[in-house]
Design a protein around this motif. Structure first.
Motif, short mmCIF file in Angstrom:
data_model
loop_
_atom_site.label_atom_id
_atom_site.label_comp_id
_atom_site.label_asym_id
_atom_site.label_seq_id
_atom_site.Cartn_x
_atom_site.Cartn_y
_atom_site.Cartn_z
N LEU A 45 -34.01 3.50 -46.61
CA LEU A 45 -33.47 2.93 -45.37
C LEU A 45 -34.41 1.86 -44.82
O LEU A 45 -33.96 0.79 -44.36
N ALA A 46 -35.72 2.12 -44.88
CA ALA A 46 -36.69 1.13 -44.43
C ALA A 46 -36.62 -0.14 -45.27
O ALA A 46 -36.71 -1.26 -44.75
N VAL A 111 -24.72 7.15 -47.53
CA VAL A 111 -23.35 6.69 -47.28
C VAL A 111 -23.34 5.49 -46.32
O VAL A 111 -22.61 4.51 -46.53
N LEU A 112 -24.15 5.56 -45.26
CA LEU A 112 -24.20 4.46 -44.30
C LEU A 112 -24.69 3.17 -44.96
O LEU A 112 -24.17 2.07 -44.67
N VAL A 119 -22.89 -1.30 -53.01
CA VAL A 119 -23.68 -0.59 -54.02
C VAL A 119 -24.55 -1.52 -54.87
O VAL A 119 -25.30 -1.07 -55.73
N ASP A 120 -24.42 -2.83 -54.65
CA ASP A 120 -25.21 -3.77 -55.44
C ASP A 120 -26.68 -3.72 -55.05
O ASP A 120 -27.04 -3.37 -53.92
N GLN A 121 -27.52 -4.11 -56.01
CA GLN A 121 -28.96 -4.17 -55.72
C GLN A 121 -29.27 -5.29 -54.74
O GLN A 121 -28.62 -6.34 -54.75
N ARG A 122 -30.29 -5.07 -53.91
CA ARG A 122 -30.73 -6.08 -52.94
C ARG A 122 -32.21 -6.35 -53.15
O ARG A 122 -32.99 -5.44 -53.45
N SER A 123 -32.60 -7.60 -52.97
CA SER A 123 -34.01 -7.98 -53.12
C SER A 123 -34.38 -8.93 -52.00
O SER A 123 -33.52 -9.43 -51.26
N VAL A 213 -41.75 -4.65 -54.74
CA VAL A 213 -42.02 -4.31 -56.15
C VAL A 213 -40.79 -4.49 -57.02
O VAL A 213 -40.87 -4.99 -58.15
N ALA A 214 -39.61 -4.10 -56.51
CA ALA A 214 -38.38 -4.18 -57.31
C ALA A 214 -37.17 -4.15 -56.38
O ALA A 214 -37.27 -3.66 -55.24
N PRO A 215 -36.01 -4.65 -56.84
CA PRO A 215 -34.79 -4.57 -56.03
C PRO A 215 -34.43 -3.12 -55.72
O PRO A 215 -34.78 -2.21 -56.47
N VAL A 216 -33.75 -2.91 -54.59
CA VAL A 216 -33.36 -1.55 -54.19
C VAL A 216 -31.85 -1.41 -54.22
O VAL A 216 -31.11 -2.39 -54.17
N GLU A 217 -31.41 -0.15 -54.31
CA GLU A 217 -29.99 0.19 -54.24
C GLU A 217 -29.86 1.48 -53.45
O GLU A 217 -30.85 2.21 -53.28
N PRO A 218 -28.67 1.80 -52.94
CA PRO A 218 -28.53 2.94 -52.01
C PRO A 218 -28.97 4.28 -52.59
O PRO A 218 -29.42 5.16 -51.85
#
Length: 288
Positions: A45-46, A111-112, A119-123, A213-218
């Motif tokens: 979440l952060a 879920v939020l 659901v896509d990765q974010r960077s 460090v790397a892209p995140v996903e939920p």
């Protein structure tokens, strides 16, 4: 041999990063005995908070992490108060029901995030992301070095805070003998609530490091639940210096396995080490 040496170097950098994402759990679970299985979900979440600030206002990820730290402190205060009033104050099987409570929070957070970001990765973008330094035959991504330096500083600062300040000593005291602290006129619940706020606040910086460090996903929290609990248990509950040592051991082990056997084996290392520590030395490397 050069390949193995490179794996060890990258493992040390990775291990310090693991220390940063685990020190909060070392306080909440190691010192306060709160079964905080939602810790990795708070971390993700952060990261999304940092992503939003970086995407909307082009703020450096580390500064964005600092900006959300106060919000996460307040979030931690609220989460512990709800946990205390609902479960801990009623005693008996609070730990078991608390696990269900934090699993529920983790699921809601996941879920939020999916509803808001998909659901896509974010960077994130920053001047040091995508570049690397060359040391002889090795190439080390600068973002790994940034994460290493910030993670090391965060871990040391938290260790100094817990050992040198009045509130830090109070947090350690409530972990050792809550009833004695109550007889001295202190309020253990308020101290534990403040400590949980601190444990959650450091996730603002740790979340920034995660997305640097790397892209995140939920669903990334599922990959970190084994790693963070492995580090905290292997360190010895509540030991910040032990957390750093255990995290480096895990980072080096993962890096070597990744280099020699491929990426598919690396996620299993943390669970294997966790089971091994519980079987051989359940008190951890440095104990409580």
């Amino acid at each position: 041999m050069d390949l193995l040496l490179g794996a060890v170097v990258l493992g040390v950098l990775l291990g310090c990063f693991y220390a940063a994402v685990s020190v909060g759990l070392s306080v909440s679970f190691g010192l306060l005995d709160v079964p905080h299985v939602a810790h990795p979900a708070f971390l993700v979440l952060a990261s999304y908070g940092v992503y939003q600030l970086n995407e909307s206002y082009d703020i450096d990820p580390l500064l964005a992490g600092l900006a959300i730290t106060p919000l996460f402190f307040l979030f931690g205060l609220l989460a512990y108060r709800v946990y205390y009033e609902t479960f801990e104050r009623r005693g008996s099987d609070a730990a078991v029901r608390g696990i269900a409570f934090f699993f529920g929070i983790a699921f809601i957070i996941e879920v939020l995030i999916i509803l808001q970001f998909g659901v896509d990765q974010r960077s994130v973008s920053a001047t040091y992301i995508g570049k690397s330094w060359r040391f002889g035959e090795f190439r080390i991504p600068i973002r790994q070095l940034v994460a290493f330096a910030v993670a090391l500083a965060l871990t040391v600062l938290l260790a100094v805070y817990l050992s040198k300040t009045f509130m830090g000593r109070a947090i350690r005291a409530v972990a050792q003998d809550e009833e004695a602290l109550r007889l001295m006129g202190a309020n253990p619940v308020r101290i534990k609530q403040f400590a949980f706020g601190i444990a959650t606040a450091v996730l603002g910086i740790a979340g920034a490091l995660l997305i640097i460090v790397a892209p995140v996903e939920p669903t990334l929290d599922r990959a970190y639940i084994g790693r963070t609990f492995c580090v905290v248990v292997m360190a010895g509950l509540g030991s910040i210096s032990g957390t750093l040592i255990a995290a480096i051991i895990l980072g080096v082990a993962e890096s070597i396995v990744l280099t020699l056997f491929g990426a598919s084996w690396a996620p299993a290392i943390s669970f294997a080490m966790l089971l091994g520590v519980l079987a051989v030395r359940p008190q951890g490397l440095l104990g409580r």
